[in-house]
Every structure is written in C-alpha cells, then in structure tokens.
Design an enzyme around this catalytic site. Structure first.
Site, PDB file in Angstrom:
ATOM      1  N   PRO A  92       0.766  -1.445  -0.203  1.00 24.01           N
ATOM      2  CA  PRO A  92      -0.356   0.001   0.427  1.00 24.01           C
ATOM      3  C   PRO A  92       0.841   1.066  -0.423  1.00 24.01           C
ATOM      4  O   PRO A  92      -0.027   2.207  -0.529  1.00 24.01           O
ATOM      5  CB  PRO A  92      -1.058   0.030   1.516  1.00 24.01           C
ATOM      6  N   CYS A 107       7.613 -11.086   4.936  1.00 27.63           N
ATOM      7  CA  CYS A 107       7.394 -10.794   5.611  1.00 27.63           C
ATOM      8  C   CYS A 107       6.775 -12.987   6.023  1.00 27.63           C
ATOM      9  O   CYS A 107       5.689 -12.606   6.848  1.00 27.63           O
ATOM     10  CB  CYS A 107       5.972  -9.356   6.118  1.00 27.63           C
TER      11      CYS A 107
END
Length: 479
Positions: free
Chosen positions: A129, A248
């Site tokens: 984002p 991640c």
C-alpha cells in the site's frame, strides 16, 4: 493477538525444522499470540524528527525510537484517546507527517538506504500500500526517480492516494506483473527493492487468521513466483547496483532458498552484501550467510526476512522487449507553461520547481528529474504529479500541487487550527474572522505541512478538497 490466534499443528511442525537453536518454540508461539506494539514512521518530506518529538510531547504520546530506523518510533497513546480518536484521524496522520507502519517492515528500505545516492533510478517492484515506497521517497529526499509497481488495480489506487498524502513527487506508478521489468527495463536501475508477495507467516500478530489457509504446498507455489520475480529484478538491475529481497514470512522455502536460486543462477555476477551490522543487535537476527531472519520474539515485532545483493557484472539478455505505442506526453505549449509558472510565482512566490513540466491534452504534469531515460520503456499509470489543468482563462491548480509542492510557497499560506482542519477534511468551507487578506488560491497547512488548496473569499476560504478525499467521523479533536 490472544489464544484465539490460529496456529496449525502442521505449521508448528514445519517451524520446528528450521527454528534456530537459541530460540524456543514456546517463545515463538507466545510471541505470535501477543499483540504488536504500534509503530509509526515520521515522513521527513513534511516534518523533522525534532518537530515530531515536540508534537508527541504536546499530545502526551509516549514514543520510543526504533533502533534500525532513525525515522521510526514505537508509539503509545492513552486508552481514552485510543477509544475516541483513531490514529488515522489525528492531525499528524492526516497531514502526512506520519505513517503507521510495522517496525520490522521499515528494515528493507533501510537496508537499501546505505547505498542511495541523489539522482539515481530506484524500483519498488511490489509497492502497495505504499509504506516502503513512501519511506524510500523520503530517504531519496524526493530526488532521482522512484518507479513503484503494483499488480492489483485496487491496491494501485491506494498506493497513489498514499503518495499524494505523503508529499511524494519523484515517483512513477506502473501496473504490471513484476516479471516484465527484466525484459523491458534491462539493466535500468541503480537499486531495486523486491518486497515479494509471500505466505505472510510473520504477520500473525496483527492478523489472527494469517495462517488459516497455510500449507507447505502453498509455500512451494508462492516460491515459484518469487523465483521469477527475483530473476526479473536482477536482470533489471545495473551492474554495480544493489537488490534487496524481503518477505514478511518465516519459511526458508520463500527466503533462503530463493536467495540460493539467485546465487546459483547468476553465480559469476552476484555477491551477498551482509546485513549483520545494519543496526545495533542486528547480529541477533543474522544468518550465517549475512541475511536477516527476524523472528517475532527477537525484537518484539512481526516476523521478516531481508537479504541484500550486489550485481558485480553485466548479464547477457537475448530476449529484451520494447514497448509499443506512442508516449502520450510532450513538452507542451510555451503559452501553457508560462501561464502556470506565472501563476505560481505571483500567488505563492514559487520561482522554480524540481522537475520537468510535461503536457498531456490540457493537463500539466511535473515529471521527476532524470525521468527521460525511463519514460518510454514501459507504459505508466502516472508519472510524477499532476500540477494543473489549463483552460482558456489560465490554469487550475490540482490538489497534489499543494500536498507535494506546497512547502515551497512563501505567500498565501494558511495554517489550519484543529477546528478548521476538521471542517476542511469534512469538505466544509473555512470561516474566517477577520476576513482573509488576499485573493486567489491559498495553500492550507496542518502541523506545518501542506495538506491542500483553498480559495480566499472574503470571510471564508472555499474548500477545494477533492470529493473522494472527504472524510466522515471524529477528526483531529477528541473529548
């Protein structure tokens, strides 16, 4: 999270096969079931660290520096304020002065930052984002060219809105599968960040359902995508350039094994850049190869993996591709450029802008400096910022002219107080007492940072906030 956090037995068995000897499974599971500390990053394009620390003290926010990111802080607010005012509706956030960003996700841009030089070409291959993209733009001080790519259309819109709020002016957005860069932009970038799509095993502390669909088969499928992306990234990297690969997730299938694939494929042209001294105590997460494998219990953060490589020589590519179609921008008419430049000089005292003014139909865009070598290699969703629209009576300035360039204004700048800022973000005009001192447009600021445009009208400033940015609900103040 809590004991409702879903951690499947098959996942635990898999983790046990590669958990470092100095860590325990009980400690890992306990960390996964503990909520994350909130972290924020100060956007130095809009606010200094000293001013943020002053503002935080005024708000009675408790902040603690994050050791691997000078601009990062862990942040604690009172229970009363948390209940009454979401941090996204605070003045510091609405103004673009801070970005709420998990602490360990600040690591990949910091790994790249150690070799950034003003004026370079940088690629963020999977950008939405926008946390790492806006962090990179700030580290680049809005200089050079930052290409931010995102495959998802909806996430691309979110990315564009984030960059406007954060005052990013040196960015071009693209909308492709990252595999295209190696073919169409062969050896074009000084530095590349590939924060790869992954299984997200490290995000369980903020998402209790992150492991709901976990399977080793899914890990293997994702790893194949990651291999194609890192291959493309390496082909798009200039000789002497650096590549940061991050995820991640925790599994070596998507981390160390992807790095091994890169090293085996380009064995004569790549070397590892160790990260074990990136920050104090980085050695706690360092692997034998020099990667950072961040387990949740090490720094009380999300799980993350970061690796850095240098391209030591050119790699032959016999199947390079060339974009088809005409580039839709031109230098435009001298009349339109002069009208725009005269307008901003007279109204705001801005004598020059950091970039190249380009035209498309009636739109005026400010391209980043040094964009010309990249601008026709692929099709972009947008390049730089849209600063104005021309019409027969002159020019109409655009919202992002203010958010990205408003800090250059020396005249017609108006600082909003909390009540006025609340009205502005809810689409209302700003009442003035006494009446405004001038005519024409005005740059509105909040916390000293530009947030948009208004127009002087005697006893008020007319609101020019785009309708799609109007917010509802509790803003700025809380009781």
């Amino acid at each position: 999270m809590d004991n409702k956090t879903y951690i499947p037995d098959d996942f635990i068995a898999d983790v046990a096969s590669y958990l470092p000897a100095h860590l325990t499974m009980d400690g890992f599971i306990a960390s996964c079931r503990t909520g994350l500390r909130r972290a924020v990053r100060v956007n130095t394009l809009k606010m200094s660290l000293q001013e943020f620390e002053h503002q935080a003290a005024q708000l009675n926010w408790h902040i603690e520096p994050i050791p691997w990111c000078e601009q990062g802080y862990w942040l604690t607010r009172s229970a009363e304020e948390e209940a009454n005012l979401p941090i996204g509706n605070t003045a510091l956030h609405l103004s673009g002065c801070i970005y709420v960003q998990e602490a360990s996700s600040m690591l990949p841009p910091m790994a790249l930052a150690t070799c950034l030089v003003p004026g370079e070409h940088v690629l963020d291959m999977a950008a939405a984002p926008g946390s790492k993209t806006s962090q990179l733009a700030a580290l680049m001080d809005n200089q050079g060219v930052l290409i931010a790519n995102e495959l998802s259309s909806s996430r691309l819109k979110t990315l564009a809105a984030t960059l406007k709020r954060m005052g990013v002016a040196n960015c071009a957005l693209s909308h492709f599968d990252g595999q295209v860069f190696g073919d169409y932009m062969y050896e074009s970038f000084d530095h590349i960040l590939l924060d790869a799509p992954c299984s997200g095993e490290g995000t369980v502390r903020k998402d209790p359902d992150a492991l709901k669909n976990w399977s080793l088969a899914s890990n293997l499928d994702i790893a194949e995508v990651q291999k194609t992306l890192i291959h493309s990234a390496f082909m798009a990297l200039k000789p002497g350039g650096t590549l940061v690969y991050s995820t991640c997730t925790l599994t070596p299938v998507e981390n160390q094994q992807i790095c091994e694939h890169l090293l085996e494929t380009f064995s004569e042209h790549v070397e590892i850049v160790p990260l074990n001294t990136l920050f104090p105590d980085a050695n706690k997460a360092a692997t034998a190869q020099g990667y950072l494998h961040v387990w949740p219990q090490l720094y009380d953060s999300e799980g993350f993996f970061i690796a850095k490589f240098k391209k030591t020589g050119s790699v032959e590519h016999l199947q390079q591709k060339t974009k088809k179609g005409q580039f839709p921008f031109s230098s435009g008419s001298k009349k339109d450029r002069q009208a725009f430049e005269t307008s901003i000089k007279q109204q705001f005292g801005i004598k020059s802008l950091p970039g190249t003014l380009m035209s498309r139909d009636k739109e005026l865009w400010l391209f980043p400096q040094h964009m010309e070598t990249l601008q026709e290699k692929i099709k972009y969703s947008r390049i730089g910022i849209k600063v104005a629209t021309t019409h027969k009576n002159g020019v109409k300035l655009e919202h992002e002219f203010a958010t990205c360039l408003g800090h250059l204004a020396t005249n017609n700048v108006f600082e909003l107080d909390p009540a006025q800022a609340k009205a502005y973000f809810q689409g209302q005009d700003i009442r003035l007492d006494p009446p405004g001192p001038a005519q024409g447009e005005v740059v509105l600021t909040l916390c000293g940072a530009p947030v948009g445009l208004g127009k002087w009208q005697k006893a008020k400033i007319k609101n020019k906030l785009p309708r799609d940015l109007v917010l509802n609900g509790q803003l700025i103040t809380w009781v």
